[in-house]
Design an enzyme around this catalytic site. Structure first.
Site, short mmCIF file in Angstrom:
data_model
loop_
_atom_site.label_atom_id
_atom_site.label_comp_id
_atom_site.label_asym_id
_atom_site.label_seq_id
_atom_site.Cartn_x
_atom_site.Cartn_y
_atom_site.Cartn_z
CB SER A 187 24.96 12.86 78.35
OG SER A 187 26.70 13.01 79.08
CE1 TYR A 200 26.72 7.77 76.82
CE2 TYR A 200 27.93 9.78 77.63
CZ TYR A 200 26.93 8.50 77.91
OH TYR A 200 25.87 9.27 78.94
#
Length: 315
Positions: A187, A200
């Site tokens: 990501s 995350y």
């Protein structure tokens, strides 16, 4: 007067070099994003293993791989969803594609269990491509100290441990034939701090460094390792249903994803994501961080409001 001419000439030369560099960089990006031919993924092997394959990016990539003629090993925690995805693939591609599926709950399974099960299920298969896509995030933006401990533990297990153990299980198959490709879906938040989604973001940083390290470790063996770092994609996990200019659908992203496999070790496959990355990278760090924090504080407020309304409907 002579000095002024020299300075003018030097300034013009520097300007020319800068402009030329910008043009070359732009043309290279156009080539990579739109014109460069894709690798023939079946050259790596006839089977691809995809984790997190029943929703979002993983499911879209599975369908895209099937369209390229690869057989699939689908990994997920929900048997019914795996069966549904498998049936949908069979309906779309018939007998041209073979499909297996493996039920594993990465939140509950231990590392040794994951490795053993994957090894057993892919024994005898020509697995040449691994897509580590399984991922998890907190349901809405929240301060780290307020996130439930079990949620934090689950995010770490799914985002870090799953990719680690599945890679460990598949690598020996690739090493034996001296070729293969591993794609870890990371990501952009692994490169840019993501407040209120701290765990995350941190797990995606792990994926980036994990990819870089094993890429160097196994480069000489014919195994290519890549970390893809997308921004937001319209999926169930992001709670965004409609795609837009900067937010592609899972299907749109999957097409871009496959085009990049076998090339750069770190990449942002979707073209508007790359543009957004360049915009953020050009901003002063303090300004960028302030913008990101404000955005996620707004998301937190919306998440709390949504949860409050849900609790009122279901007391």
């Amino acid at each position: 007067m002579e000095l002024q001419s020299i300075l003018f000439g030097l300034t013009a030369f520097i300007g020319f070099i800068t402009l030329s560099k910008t043009i070359v960089t732009f043309l290279r990006w156009v080539w990579i994003a739109f014109l460069r031919p894709s690798k023939n993924l079946t050259d790596y092997g006839t089977w691809a293993l995809v984790t997190g394959s029943t929703d979002g990016i993983g499911k879209a990539i599975a369908f895209e791989l099937a369209s390229k003629g690869l057989n699939l090993v689908l990994v997920g925690r929900d048997l019914l969803k795996l069966e549904h995805t498998s049936n949908a693939l069979c309906e779309a591609y018939g007998s041209t594609v073979q499909i297996k599926y493996i039920v594993i709950d990465f939140v509950k399974a231990k590392g040794v269990e994951i490795v053993k099960k994957i090894e057993e299920e892919i024994s005898g298969l020509d697995v040449g491509l691994l897509i580590n896509n399984a991922g998890m995030a907190n349901s809405y933006a929240e301060y780290f100290h307020l996130i439930d401990t079990q949620v934090v533990e689950s995010i770490v297990r799914v985002n870090i441990e799953a990719a680690t153990w599945v890679t460990k299980a598949v690598l020996p198959v690739m090493l034996k034939k001296k070729k293969g490709a591993i794609v870890n879906i990371g990501s952009a938040s692994g490169f840019i701090p993501l407040p209120l989604s701290t765990v995350y973001s941190a797990t995606k940083s792990y994926i980036e460094m994990f990819s870089r390290s094993i890429s160097l470790e196994y480069k000489h063996t014919g195994i290519h390792v890549q970390c893809q770092a997308p921004f937001i994609v319209a999926t169930k996990m992001t709670s965004i249903r409609r795609s837009s200019f900067f937010i592609p659908s899972a299907e749109m992203y999957s097409k871009a994803s496959l085009r990049q496999i076998g090339y750069e070790n770190i990449c942002t496959p979707y073209w508007t994501h790359y543009i957004f990355w360049c915009i953020l990278d050009a901003l002063p760090e303090a300004l960028r961080d302030r913008f990101v924090l404000r955005h996620y504080l707004t998301l937190r407020e919306k998440g709390l409001l949504k949860m409050s309304m849900k609790n009122k409907k279901n007391p």
